[in-house]
Design an enzyme around this catalytic site. Structure first.
Site, PDB file in Angstrom:
ATOM      1  N   SER A   1       0.809  -1.219   0.000  1.00 57.15           N
ATOM      2  CA  SER A   1       0.000   0.000   0.000  1.00 57.15           C
ATOM      3  C   SER A   1       0.845   1.273   0.000  1.00 57.15           C
ATOM      4  CB  SER A   1      -0.876  -0.022   1.247  1.00 57.15           C
ATOM      5  OG  SER A   1      -1.433   1.235   1.491  1.00 57.15           O
TER       6      SER A   1
ATOM      7  N   GLU B   1       0.143   3.633   1.758  1.00 58.31           N
ATOM      8  CA  GLU B   1       0.205   4.053   3.170  1.00 58.31           C
ATOM      9  C   GLU B   1       1.601   3.817   3.747  1.00 58.31           C
ATOM     10  OE1 GLU B   1      -2.234   5.394   5.647  1.00 58.31           O
ATOM     11  OE2 GLU B   1      -2.702   6.175   3.675  1.00 58.31           O
TER      12      GLU B   1
ATOM     13  N   TYR C   1      -1.652   0.383  10.606  1.00 54.87           N
ATOM     14  CA  TYR C   1      -1.900  -0.285   9.318  1.00 54.87           C
ATOM     15  C   TYR C   1      -0.687  -0.129   8.399  1.00 54.87           C
ATOM     16  CZ  TYR C   1      -3.656  -0.927   4.537  1.00 54.87           C
ATOM     17  OH  TYR C   1      -3.815  -1.326   3.229  1.00 54.87           O
TER      18      TYR C   1
HETATM   19  P1  NAP Z   1     -11.382  -4.844   1.662  1.00 48.98           P
HETATM   20  O1  NAP Z   1     -12.541  -4.497   0.768  1.00 48.98           O
HETATM   21  O2  NAP Z   1     -11.368  -4.321   3.050  1.00 48.98           O
HETATM   22  O3  NAP Z   1     -11.284  -6.440   1.707  1.00 48.98           O
HETATM   23  C1  NAP Z   1     -10.495  -7.095   2.651  1.00 48.98           C
HETATM   24  C2  NAP Z   1     -10.731  -8.595   2.549  1.00 48.98           C
HETATM   25  O4  NAP Z   1      -9.939  -9.255   3.532  1.00 48.98           O
HETATM   26  C3  NAP Z   1     -12.190  -9.036   2.788  1.00 48.98           C
HETATM   27  O5  NAP Z   1     -12.493 -10.045   1.866  1.00 48.98           O
HETATM   28  C4  NAP Z   1     -12.104  -9.604   4.206  1.00 48.98           C
HETATM   29  O6  NAP Z   1     -13.071 -10.596   4.464  1.00 48.98           O
HETATM   30  C5  NAP Z   1     -10.729 -10.248   4.170  1.00 48.98           C
HETATM   31  N1  NAP Z   1     -10.195 -10.547   5.503  1.00 48.98           N
HETATM   32  C6  NAP Z   1      -9.981  -9.667   6.515  1.00 48.98           C
HETATM   33  N2  NAP Z   1      -9.465 -10.311   7.558  1.00 48.98           N
HETATM   34  C7  NAP Z   1      -9.334 -11.628   7.218  1.00 48.98           C
HETATM   35  C8  NAP Z   1      -8.867 -12.796   7.885  1.00 48.98           C
HETATM   36  N3  NAP Z   1      -8.425 -12.766   9.131  1.00 48.98           N
HETATM   37  N4  NAP Z   1      -8.859 -13.968   7.218  1.00 48.98           N
HETATM   38  C9  NAP Z   1      -9.335 -14.023   5.955  1.00 48.98           C
HETATM   39  N5  NAP Z   1      -9.802 -12.963   5.272  1.00 48.98           N
HETATM   40  C10 NAP Z   1      -9.802 -11.789   5.906  1.00 48.98           C
HETATM   41  O7  NAP Z   1     -10.009  -4.394   0.990  1.00 48.98           O
HETATM   42  P2  NAP Z   1      -9.684  -4.006  -0.538  1.00 48.98           P
HETATM   43  O8  NAP Z   1      -9.912  -2.551  -0.716  1.00 48.98           O
HETATM   44  O9  NAP Z   1     -10.300  -4.986  -1.458  1.00 48.98           O
HETATM   45  O10 NAP Z   1      -8.100  -4.189  -0.539  1.00 48.98           O
HETATM   46  C11 NAP Z   1      -7.504  -5.447  -0.846  1.00 48.98           C
HETATM   47  C12 NAP Z   1      -6.085  -5.479  -0.302  1.00 48.98           C
HETATM   48  O11 NAP Z   1      -5.328  -4.424  -0.864  1.00 48.98           O
HETATM   49  C13 NAP Z   1      -5.958  -5.287   1.206  1.00 48.98           C
HETATM   50  O12 NAP Z   1      -4.855  -6.047   1.630  1.00 48.98           O
HETATM   51  C14 NAP Z   1      -5.673  -3.809   1.365  1.00 48.98           C
HETATM   52  O13 NAP Z   1      -4.991  -3.578   2.587  1.00 48.98           O
HETATM   53  C15 NAP Z   1      -4.795  -3.586   0.157  1.00 48.98           C
HETATM   54  N6  NAP Z   1      -4.788  -2.246  -0.416  1.00 48.98           N
HETATM   55  C16 NAP Z   1      -5.958  -1.654  -0.760  1.00 48.98           C
HETATM   56  C17 NAP Z   1      -5.941  -0.418  -1.378  1.00 48.98           C
HETATM   57  C18 NAP Z   1      -7.205   0.273  -1.814  1.00 48.98           C
HETATM   58  O14 NAP Z   1      -7.151   1.478  -2.079  1.00 48.98           O
HETATM   59  N7  NAP Z   1      -8.324  -0.432  -1.929  1.00 48.98           N
HETATM   60  C19 NAP Z   1      -4.707   0.196  -1.654  1.00 48.98           C
HETATM   61  C20 NAP Z   1      -3.524  -0.457  -1.286  1.00 48.98           C
HETATM   62  C21 NAP Z   1      -3.573  -1.694  -0.685  1.00 48.98           C
HETATM   63  P3  NAP Z   1     -14.550 -10.259   5.073  1.00 48.98           P
HETATM   64  O15 NAP Z   1     -15.419 -10.054   3.879  1.00 48.98           O
HETATM   65  O16 NAP Z   1     -14.848 -11.478   5.848  1.00 48.98           O
HETATM   66  O17 NAP Z   1     -14.404  -9.022   5.917  1.00 48.98           O
HETATM   67  O1  F7E Z   2      -9.157   8.010   3.755  1.00 48.00           O
HETATM   68  C1  F7E Z   2      -9.598  11.521   4.882  1.00 48.00           C
HETATM   69  C2  F7E Z   2      -8.683  10.636   5.723  1.00 48.00           C
HETATM   70  O2  F7E Z   2     -10.196   5.944   4.693  1.00 48.00           O
HETATM   71  C3  F7E Z   2      -8.610   8.862   2.771  1.00 48.00           C
HETATM   72  C4  F7E Z   2      -7.304   1.997   2.316  1.00 48.00           C
HETATM   73  O3  F7E Z   2      -7.798   1.277   1.219  1.00 48.00           O
HETATM   74  O4  F7E Z   2      -6.084   3.483   0.887  1.00 48.00           O
HETATM   75  C5  F7E Z   2      -7.051   3.431   1.911  1.00 48.00           C
HETATM   76  O5  F7E Z   2      -6.600   4.150   3.052  1.00 48.00           O
HETATM   77  C6  F7E Z   2      -8.375  10.251   3.349  1.00 48.00           C
HETATM   78  C7  F7E Z   2      -7.615  10.270   4.689  1.00 48.00           C
HETATM   79  O6  F7E Z   2      -8.437   5.791   2.828  1.00 48.00           O
HETATM   80  C8  F7E Z   2     -12.945  11.205   6.261  1.00 48.00           C
HETATM   81  O7  F7E Z   2      -8.190  11.368   6.855  1.00 48.00           O
HETATM   82  C9  F7E Z   2     -11.611  12.807   5.660  1.00 48.00           C
HETATM   83  O8  F7E Z   2      -6.642  11.266   4.645  1.00 48.00           O
HETATM   84  O9  F7E Z   2     -10.677   6.586   2.284  1.00 48.00           O
HETATM   85  P1  F7E Z   2      -9.707   6.538   3.404  1.00 48.00           P
HETATM   86  P2  F7E Z   2      -6.913   5.684   3.320  1.00 48.00           P
HETATM   87  O10 F7E Z   2      -6.781   5.910   4.766  1.00 48.00           O
HETATM   88  O11 F7E Z   2      -6.113   6.548   2.406  1.00 48.00           O
HETATM   89  C10 F7E Z   2      -4.810   2.943   1.232  1.00 48.00           C
HETATM   90  C11 F7E Z   2      -3.921   3.028   0.018  1.00 48.00           C
HETATM   91  C12 F7E Z   2      -4.897   1.594   1.827  1.00 48.00           C
HETATM   92  O12 F7E Z   2      -4.000   0.772   1.680  1.00 48.00           O
HETATM   93  C13 F7E Z   2      -6.005   1.356   2.798  1.00 48.00           C
HETATM   94  O13 F7E Z   2      -6.245  -0.042   2.960  1.00 48.00           O
HETATM   95  O14 F7E Z   2      -9.650  10.842   3.626  1.00 48.00           O
HETATM   96  N1  F7E Z   2     -10.964  11.637   5.419  1.00 48.00           N
HETATM   97  N2  F7E Z   2     -12.817  12.555   6.185  1.00 48.00           N
HETATM   98  C14 F7E Z   2     -11.757  10.620   5.773  1.00 48.00           C
HETATM   99  N3  F7E Z   2     -11.582   9.284   5.712  1.00 48.00           N
HETATM  100  C15 F7E Z   2     -12.604   8.483   6.128  1.00 48.00           C
HETATM  101  N4  F7E Z   2     -12.466   7.142   6.038  1.00 48.00           N
HETATM  102  N5  F7E Z   2     -13.773   9.019   6.630  1.00 48.00           N
HETATM  103  C16 F7E Z   2     -13.991  10.371   6.725  1.00 48.00           C
HETATM  104  O15 F7E Z   2     -15.033  10.826   7.177  1.00 48.00           O
END
Ligand code: NAP
Ligand code: F7E
Length: 325
Positions: A124, A126, A148
């Protein structure tokens, strides 16, 4: 013979898109899900007859090892994680167990069962946190700002380490934020698209958010899973930044979403609520995906404006249909 892919986190946003892509590519797709008392697999309902679902948990080494042994996949996409940043402050140890040590458990299963299995780790942006360079690329030093982010740094380096220690074909995709109509409603983009749609339909009066000045490099999840798959089709394993190269503030996202819904200025609807402000913020992210472009031939197709419009329209349609039933 058709290839087999094992997807952890298949019920999540990215899991559902990669499963669709792999089915289109002719794979046998096996998804690992954790046991829950209610089986709600909303995001994969439309393909549930085409994929195999096996119960296992990132916390449990024996379940992962037996799944890898039984399924004998050619490729594993490790997408499961505790992925919501704010929850990592309230549950830091659990986040470490899932998001950091969970990666080692999958890699250990590969090492013991079949080291030729190709592995994708969902790293990520992050990890860049308090950014040390603009734009961020594969060589930019990490400075995570949440439990995280710290857990993902571990997941990234253990992936690199198993590649270097055991010769496993292990890739780390450093993805910047990617979104879609399937994004969880706690993440800011979906919270905004859902909130705007509710206001438009008279179901809500206001939208409460945290830091509107944070900037993110937002792309479309459907584009990002293509990069994940491409990484495992190369001759050599490597790490890649996946990003659009454009950054926008949360305020830009809000403004565009209110415009798409035809509600005019957002200011009279949006309130800043300190409950959504984080203990430590990642102020600005913007990625350089030049390596992915050059080596994988990957380009994002959906622009920021198209993404916002797609998400707001989907929430308007969903809520309007729900109201009719
Ligand atoms: P998501 O919608 O939160 O999905 C997470 C998945 O992980 C769900 O299927 C969840 O299952 C499963 N899970 C959580 N804990 C588990 C456990 N203990 N054992 C088995 N399965 C488990 O996340 P996403 O947005 O698709 O992201 C996919 C991956 O990419 C994650 O690793 C995330 O950290 C990473 N990532 C995401 C982004 C982004 O912007 N979306 C960017 C960078 C990296 P349940 O349905 O049971 O909750
Ligand atoms: O926040 C600001 C908050 O929760 C984005 C995950 O998929 O991407 C995701 O992480 C920004 C932050 O995503 C609210 O402070 C303002 O600056 O949508 P987010 P994230 O934290 O960037 C990365 C790449 C991952 O890997 C993670 O798994 O938005 N913000 N107001 C808010 N955020 C939330 N959630 N809610 C608010 O009300």
């Amino acid at each position: 013979m058709a290839k087999t892919a094992l997807v952890t986190g298949i019920t999540g946003q990215d899991g559902s898109y990669i499963a669709e892509l792999l089915l289109r590519e002719g794979y046998r797709v096996v998804g690992m899900t954790r046991r829950t008392s209610t089986e709600v697999h909303e995001r994969i309902e439309h393909i549930v007859g085409d994929v195999e679902i096996i119960s296992g948990d990132l916390l449990d080494q024996s379940s992962i090892t037996s799944i890898v042994n039984d399924v004998r996949p050619d490729e594993i996409y490790n997408l499961a994680a505790q992925s919501f940043v704010p929850a990592s402050w309230s549950q830091p140890v659990l986040t470490g167990e899932f998001t950091a040590l969970g990666v080692t458990r999958v890699l250990e299963a590969i090492r013991h069962v079949e080291p030729a299995i190709r592995f994708y780790q969902a790293s990520s942006s992050e990890m860049f946190g308090k950014v040390q360079e603009v734009p961020q690329r594969e060589t930019t030093p990490f400075y995570p700002r949440s439990p995280y982010g710290v857990a993902k740094v571990y997941g990234h380096w253990i992936t690199v380490n198993y590649r270097e220690s055991y010769g496993i074909f292990a890739c780390s995709g450093i993805s910047f934020n990617h979104e879609s109509e399937r994004r969880g409603k706690e993440f800011v983009t979906r919270k905004i698209s859902d909130g705007v749609a509710r206001i438009k339909l008279g179901l809500a009066q206001e939208l409460r958010l945290g830091n509107l000045d944070a900037q993110r490099d937002w792309g479309y999840a459907g584009d990002y899973v293509r990069a994940m798959w491409l990484m495992l089709q190369q001759e050599r394993p490597d790490d890649y930044v996946i990003a659009t190269g454009r950054t926008h503030s949360v305020r830009d996202f809000v403004r565009t979403a209110f415009e798409v819904a035809g509600l005019g200025s957002y200011e009279k609807y949006v309130a800043v609520d300190p409950r959504f402000v984080r203990p430590a913020e990642v102020d600005m992210l913007v990625g350089d995906a030049g390596k992915a472009r050059a080596v994988l031939g990957w380009e994002p197709e959906v622009t920021f404006e198209q993404l916002v419009a797609m998400m707001v329209t989907a929430d308007l349609d969903r809520l309007a249909a729900h109201r009719r039933t």
